[in-house]
Design a protein around this motif. Structure first.
Motif, mmCIF file in Angstrom:
data_model
loop_
_atom_site.group_PDB
_atom_site.id
_atom_site.type_symbol
_atom_site.label_atom_id
_atom_site.label_comp_id
_atom_site.label_asym_id
_atom_site.label_seq_id
_atom_site.Cartn_x
_atom_site.Cartn_y
_atom_site.Cartn_z
ATOM 1 N N PHE A 78 0.719 -1.254 -0.016
ATOM 2 C CA PHE A 78 0.048 0.035 0.074
ATOM 3 C C PHE A 78 0.920 1.475 -0.265
ATOM 4 O O PHE A 78 0.442 2.127 -0.907
ATOM 5 C CB PHE A 78 -1.033 -0.001 1.331
ATOM 6 N N LEU A 79 1.853 1.464 0.885
ATOM 7 C CA LEU A 79 2.758 2.442 1.008
ATOM 8 C C LEU A 79 3.653 2.561 -0.330
ATOM 9 O O LEU A 79 3.776 3.851 -0.765
ATOM 10 C CB LEU A 79 3.676 2.251 1.919
ATOM 11 N N VAL A 97 2.648 1.729 -3.493
ATOM 12 C CA VAL A 97 1.618 2.430 -4.412
ATOM 13 C C VAL A 97 1.327 3.816 -4.380
ATOM 14 O O VAL A 97 1.132 4.663 -5.045
ATOM 15 C CB VAL A 97 0.266 1.560 -4.618
ATOM 16 N N GLY A 98 0.978 4.059 -2.806
ATOM 17 C CA GLY A 98 0.687 5.538 -2.511
ATOM 18 C C GLY A 98 1.951 6.343 -2.687
ATOM 19 O O GLY A 98 1.615 7.605 -2.985
ATOM 20 N N MET A 99 3.158 5.946 -2.497
ATOM 21 C CA MET A 99 4.240 6.942 -2.821
ATOM 22 C C MET A 99 4.424 7.332 -4.284
ATOM 23 O O MET A 99 4.766 8.479 -4.904
ATOM 24 C CB MET A 99 5.509 6.468 -2.247
ATOM 25 N N VAL A 116 2.021 7.258 -6.747
ATOM 26 C CA VAL A 116 0.828 8.062 -6.945
ATOM 27 C C VAL A 116 1.110 9.369 -6.447
ATOM 28 O O VAL A 116 0.875 10.417 -7.096
ATOM 29 C CB VAL A 116 -0.420 7.569 -6.168
ATOM 30 N N ALA A 117 1.586 9.667 -5.035
ATOM 31 C CA ALA A 117 2.025 10.848 -4.650
ATOM 32 C C ALA A 117 2.884 11.508 -5.523
ATOM 33 O O ALA A 117 2.991 12.712 -5.542
ATOM 34 C CB ALA A 117 2.380 10.809 -3.185
ATOM 35 N N VAL A 161 -1.549 16.772 -2.135
ATOM 36 C CA VAL A 161 -0.442 15.751 -2.123
ATOM 37 C C VAL A 161 0.365 15.937 -0.527
ATOM 38 O O VAL A 161 0.717 14.925 -0.151
ATOM 39 C CB VAL A 161 0.415 16.301 -3.150
ATOM 40 N N ALA A 188 -1.386 13.944 1.826
ATOM 41 C CA ALA A 188 -1.050 12.582 1.649
ATOM 42 C C ALA A 188 0.141 12.113 2.106
ATOM 43 O O ALA A 188 0.385 10.954 2.414
ATOM 44 C CB ALA A 188 -1.608 12.338 0.220
ATOM 45 N N VAL A 189 1.303 12.783 1.803
ATOM 46 C CA VAL A 189 2.699 12.680 2.213
ATOM 47 C C VAL A 189 2.781 12.346 3.687
ATOM 48 O O VAL A 189 3.574 11.753 4.002
ATOM 49 C CB VAL A 189 3.455 13.648 1.444
ATOM 50 N N LEU A 205 1.335 9.192 4.515
ATOM 51 C CA LEU A 205 2.453 8.098 3.839
ATOM 52 C C LEU A 205 3.426 7.908 4.665
ATOM 53 O O LEU A 205 4.124 6.797 5.032
ATOM 54 C CB LEU A 205 2.721 8.331 2.491
#
Length: 226
Positions: A143-144, A146-148, A150-151, A170, A173-174, A177
């Motif tokens: 998850f992390l 993919v999240g990074m 995308v961010a 962003v 979100a960061v 994350l």
């Protein structure tokens, strides 16, 4: 019976050796992290005081990823330590222009202090919680990642197309994350998933750096109002 006792003894010795190895990695990681954070802070202070120019987005990304991959390649040798200080020193330099822009805002000094304090509280609180509870956060890895990604893409889009609202989203979100990354990496160390203290240090340093700069962006929302 003797074989059973021997097997138990061997297993206990292996477990003790693994525990000692984990403690050594954790101790070395926090020692190196403390020194690199201090070194980075000194470079950032000089960069701020001398009002050095920003290297720009592309050079910052190129320098970071280049030094990151170099560190990963040299992580099992003494040169890995040199590479870590090159990476954290470079990132400290990039903080100078960011801090100067924030200081130029109304209450800029307070914003920087709040971002520093918030970063310290988040890092120490999350790290202490994982160390105390021994919770395993390895499930967060995918998850992390993919999240990074995308961010990063969203952040590049916000920078190139000048979309302030997206940039702030962003940053928020960061923050989440990087909090997750601190939980994940600390858990990874104490459960034996990360055995190289140099790479563990880099991971935690990057999380702290991104957490600090994202908090600066969020706290500076109202700082431009005169």
């Amino acid at each position: 019976m003797t074989n059973g006792i021997s097997t138990y003894g061997a297993g206990k010795l292996a477990g003790d050796a693994s525990l000692l190895s984990t403690h050594r990695v954790l101790r070395n990681t926090y020692a190196l992290l403390g020194v690199t954070l201090l070194f980075s802070a000194v470079v950032a202070s000089l960069s701020t005081a001398l009002a050095l120019p920003s290297p720009g987005l592309l050079l910052t990304l190129g320098g970071f990823f280049g030094l990151f991959f170099l560190t990963a390649k040299l992580a099992n040798s003494g040169w890995g330590l040199v590479s870590v200080f090159a990476l954290t020193g470079f990132m400290g330099y990039t903080l100078g222009p960011i801090i100067n822009r924030t200081l130029a805002l109304q209450d800029g000094g307070m914003i920087v202090a709040m971002a520093l304090g918030g970063t310290a509280v988040i890092f120490f609180s999350l790290s202490a919680w994982v160390l105390a509870t021994k919770r395993d956060f390895s499930f967060m890895g995918g998850f992390l990642m993919v999240g990074m990604i995308v961010a990063l893409l969203a952040g590049l889009g916000a920078a190139f197309f000048q979309v302030p609202g997206l940039a702030l989203a962003v940053s928020a979100a960061v923050v989440l994350l990087m909090a997750g990354m601190i939980l994940y990496e600390t858990s990874n160390i104490i459960h034996g998933g990360e055995t190289n203290y140099i790479m563990a240090t880099v991971s935690l340093y990057v999380s702290i750096y991104n957490l600090f700069t994202s908090l600066l962006a969020l706290l500076g929302i109202g700082g431009g109002e005169e």
